[in-house]
Design an enzyme around this catalytic site. Structure first.
Site, mmCIF file in Angstrom:
data_model
loop_
_atom_site.group_PDB
_atom_site.id
_atom_site.type_symbol
_atom_site.label_atom_id
_atom_site.label_comp_id
_atom_site.label_asym_id
_atom_site.label_seq_id
_atom_site.Cartn_x
_atom_site.Cartn_y
_atom_site.Cartn_z
ATOM 1 N N ARG A 206 43.078 -116.157 -22.914
ATOM 2 C CA ARG A 206 44.058 -116.860 -22.071
ATOM 3 C C ARG A 206 43.556 -118.274 -21.785
ATOM 4 O O ARG A 206 44.314 -119.238 -21.843
ATOM 5 C CB ARG A 206 44.249 -116.095 -20.757
ATOM 6 C CG ARG A 206 45.171 -116.788 -19.766
ATOM 7 C CD ARG A 206 45.246 -116.006 -18.465
ATOM 8 N NE ARG A 206 46.143 -116.635 -17.506
ATOM 9 C CZ ARG A 206 46.400 -116.128 -16.299
ATOM 10 N NH1 ARG A 206 45.823 -115.008 -15.911
ATOM 11 N NH2 ARG A 206 47.226 -116.759 -15.479
ATOM 12 N N ASP B 47 56.680 -106.633 -12.811
ATOM 13 C CA ASP B 47 56.594 -106.568 -11.352
ATOM 14 C C ASP B 47 56.985 -107.874 -10.662
ATOM 15 O O ASP B 47 57.097 -107.912 -9.436
ATOM 16 C CB ASP B 47 55.185 -106.166 -10.914
ATOM 17 C CG ASP B 47 54.127 -107.209 -11.236
ATOM 18 O OD1 ASP B 47 54.425 -108.155 -11.989
ATOM 19 O OD2 ASP B 47 52.996 -107.076 -10.746
ATOM 20 N N HIS C 215 60.973 -113.163 -16.854
ATOM 21 C CA HIS C 215 60.427 -114.417 -16.342
ATOM 22 C C HIS C 215 61.396 -115.587 -16.560
ATOM 23 O O HIS C 215 60.974 -116.748 -16.563
ATOM 24 C CB HIS C 215 59.064 -114.752 -16.967
ATOM 25 C CG HIS C 215 57.954 -113.881 -16.470
ATOM 26 N ND1 HIS C 215 56.640 -114.066 -16.836
ATOM 27 C CD2 HIS C 215 57.947 -112.815 -15.635
ATOM 28 C CE1 HIS C 215 55.879 -113.149 -16.255
ATOM 29 N NE2 HIS C 215 56.656 -112.376 -15.517
ATOM 30 N N TYR D 159 59.425 -118.239 -12.132
ATOM 31 C CA TYR D 159 58.911 -118.767 -13.401
ATOM 32 C C TYR D 159 59.803 -119.868 -13.965
ATOM 33 O O TYR D 159 59.372 -120.612 -14.856
ATOM 34 C CB TYR D 159 58.749 -117.646 -14.428
ATOM 35 C CG TYR D 159 57.436 -116.931 -14.308
ATOM 36 C CD1 TYR D 159 56.315 -117.337 -15.031
ATOM 37 C CD2 TYR D 159 57.286 -115.853 -13.439
ATOM 38 C CE1 TYR D 159 55.102 -116.692 -14.911
ATOM 39 C CE2 TYR D 159 56.074 -115.196 -13.311
ATOM 40 C CZ TYR D 159 54.991 -115.618 -14.044
ATOM 41 O OH TYR D 159 53.782 -114.983 -13.920
#
Length: 449
Positions: free
Chosen positions: A96, A174, A203, A265
Site C-alpha cells: 500500500r 463497512d 466507495h 470517499y
C-alpha cells in the site's frame, strides 16, 4: 426447545490487525450467533502464530466453549465451515505504501481504494480473493463467503464473473455503516434505528434517504441542515486525525450536493486537487497506519501472548466495551440474516439487473438489499440523474477494464483503465504510472502483455 446451532467461522486474513476487533465482536455476539469453532487462516507463518496465540488466550477467558484453530493450510481452514469472513490485504501495508508513493511521484493521489493505488491494490487482490473462494467452495461448498476485502468494487466485479449467480459469495463494505453511525450520532438517535436508501458503486455513491425503521420518517433534510453548520473545534477530537479530516470535509460536500448525501470517499473523486494538496509524499496514509494502529495492535497482541491473559489487564473488556463496536457488528448482522432468514436490509454489491435502468446492466452496484437464507434481494432504485449516471459509468468502465486487464493479462486494458481513472485522467501519466506499478508488483500481478 432444540439447542441453537453453533457455527464454524473461518477468518481469511487471520493475522490482520483487524482480527482482534473481529474476535471481540464474536464474543459480544455469542448469544445471537453462537460458535463452536473459529479458524484463523493466513499465508504468513510468524504473524499467524502470534495472532493464533492471542486468539486462544482471548477465547479461553471470554468464550471457552469456542475452539480456536490457526493454520496456513486451506483444507484445514475451510473444511466444515459455515462462514468465511474474508479481510485479506494482498501485499500488506508495505505494498500500500509503495502504491501511494509511486502515485504521488507522478502527481496523482495514491489512496488505497481510489486512483492508482486502488488500481494496483485491485490487481493484487483479484487472484488472492479468487483463490480463497475456490478453496472454500472445494472444502465447504455450502459455506457463505462474506468478502469485505478492498478494493471491494473491483473485487466484486471479478467475483461476479468467476462465480456467476453464486448467492454464497457476498461482497460488502463497512464504510456506509460507519457513515450511518455518524448520521445517528448527529441526530441523537440509536444507531440501529435508521436505515439507508442509497445507490452507487462501492466507495462511490449517494444516500437518497435516511429512514427511521419504525416510523418511516426521512431524516435526510435534517441531516442536510446539521451538516450545513460549522463544526465546533472540539468535535471529532477523539478520532484518528485522517478520519477527523474526512468527516469535517464531509460538511463541505453535503452543502454542495444538491439532493443527496455523498459517501465520504467522493472527496477524492469530486475534489481531487484539494485532496492532492493535502498529501505528504514523505508520510502517506500507509506510513501513518504502520507507525500507528498496526504497531499498537501487534504490541498489544505480543503483550497478551507474553502474559497469557487479558482479563484484569489494561486490555480486558467490560460488558459495556463488548457492546461498543458497532463498526464490526454488521458482519454478524449479515451472517445472522443469512443463517436465520431474517430479511433484514443491508447495503451490498449486486449485479444491476434492472435495479437502476439507466445504468449499464450487470454493473456491480451498491444498493439496499433484503437478505435471507437465499442471499441478497435488491430493492429497486429507479433511474438516477445525469450527473451521477455520468460519474458512475466512467468509474465502472475503469473498474471493468481493471478486471479485464487482470483476467486477460492485457497491458492495453490496464493502460486504458488508468487513463479513465478520475484521479489520473491523462494518457501519458497513466502509462508512466503503469510501468512503475508493474515493476513494483512483479510478485503479485499476472504478466501484462
Amino acid at each position: 426447545m432444540a439447542e441453537k446451532k453453533r457455527f464454524v467461522v473461518a477468518i481469511a486474513g487471520g493475522a490482520s490487525r483487524y482480527t482482534p476487533g473481529i474476535l471481540k465482536m464474536l464474543v459480544s455476539e455469542k448469544d445471537r450467533f453462537p460458535l463452536s469453532k473459529v479458524v484463523l487462516y493466513d499465508n504468513e507463518d510468524v504473524r499467524q502464530k502470534r495472532m493464533g496465540k492471542y486468539a486462544r488466550v482471548l477465547m479461553s477467558e471470554y468464550y471457552p466453549e469456542c475452539e480456536v484453530v490457526d493454520t496456513l493450510d486451506p483444507e484445514e481452514a475451510f473444511t466444515g465451515i459455515d462462514f468465511c469472513f474474508m479481510q485479506i490485504r494482498a501485499g500488506r501495508q508495505e505494498m500500500r505504501r509503495s502504491d501511494e508513493h509511486i502515485a504521488l511521484k507522478h502527481g496523482c493521489i495514491g489512496q488505497e481504494t481510489c486512483g492508482a493505488g486502488g488500481f494496483a491494490y485491485g490487481m493484487r487482490s483479484i487472484p488472492a480473493v479468487v483463490e480463497i473462494i475456490k478453496n472454500v467452495k472445494k472444502y465447504s461448498p455450502d459455506a457463505f463467503v462474506l468478502n469485505y476485502s478492498n478494493p471491494a468494487a473491483i473485487v466484486a466485479e471479478a467475483t461476479k464473473r468467476i462465480f456467476p449467480n453464486d448467492k454464497h459469495v457476498i461482497n460488502i463494505c463497512d464504510m456506509p455503516v460507519g457513515i450511518m453511525n455518524q448520521y445517528a450520532d448527529e441526530l441523537g438517535v440509536p444507531r440501529n434505528s435508521i436505515e439507508a436508501r442509497y445507490f452507487g458503486l462501492n466507495h462511490f455513491g449517494w444516500f437518497t434517504a435516511v429512514l427511521d425503521k419504525e416510523t418511516g420518517h426521512d431524516y435526510l433534510p435534517e441531516l442536510k441542515k446539521i451538516f450545513s453548520k460549522p463544526l465546533p473545534d472540539d468535535h471529532f477530537t477523539d478520532m484518528d486525525p485522517s478520519w477527523r479530516e474526512t468527516f469535517v470535509f464531509m460538511r463541505k460536500m453535503v452543502s454542495e450536493c444538491a439532493d443527496y448525501l455523498p459517501n465520504t470517499y467522493l472527496q477524492y473523486y469530486l475534489y481531487p486537487k484539494h485532496m492532492l494538496a493535502g498529501e505528504d509524499p514523505e508520510w502517506t496514509r500507509a506510513d501513518q497506519v504502520m507507525a500507528g494502529h498496526e504497531k499498537q495492535v501487534y504490541e498489544m497482541v505480543d503483550e497478551v501472548c507474553e502474559t497469557g491473559k487479558i482479563m484484569g489487564t489494561k486490555y480486558g473488556f467490560t460488558e459495556e466495551d463488548l457492546k461498543d463496536d458497532d463498526h464490526a457488528t454488521y458482519i454478524v448482522d449479515l451472517a445472522c440474516a443469512l443463517a436465520f432468514n431474517t430479511h433484514e436490509r443491508f447495503l451490498m454489491m449486486v449485479p444491476n439487473e434492472g435495479i437502476i435502468p439507466n445504468l449499464t446492466q450487470g454493473m456491480m452496484v451498491e444498493v439496499p438489499c433484503m437478505v435471507g437464507s437465499n442471499g441478497p434481494e435488491p430493492l429497486n432504485v429507479g433511474e438516477i440523474p445525469a450527473f451521477q449516471k455520468g460519474l458512475l459509468e466512467n468509474q465502472y468502465a475503469y473498474e471493468k477494464l481493471t478486471v479485464d486487464a487482470n483476467l486477460n493479462g492485457s497491458y492495453i486494458d490496464a493502460w486504458h483503465a488508468l487513463t479513465l481513472n478520475r484521479l489520473v485522467n491523462d494518457t501519458d501519466t497513466a502509462k508512466a504510472l503503469l510501468d512503475d506499478l508493474i515493476e513494483a508488483n512483479k510478485e503479485y500481478w499476472p504478466e501484462l502483455k
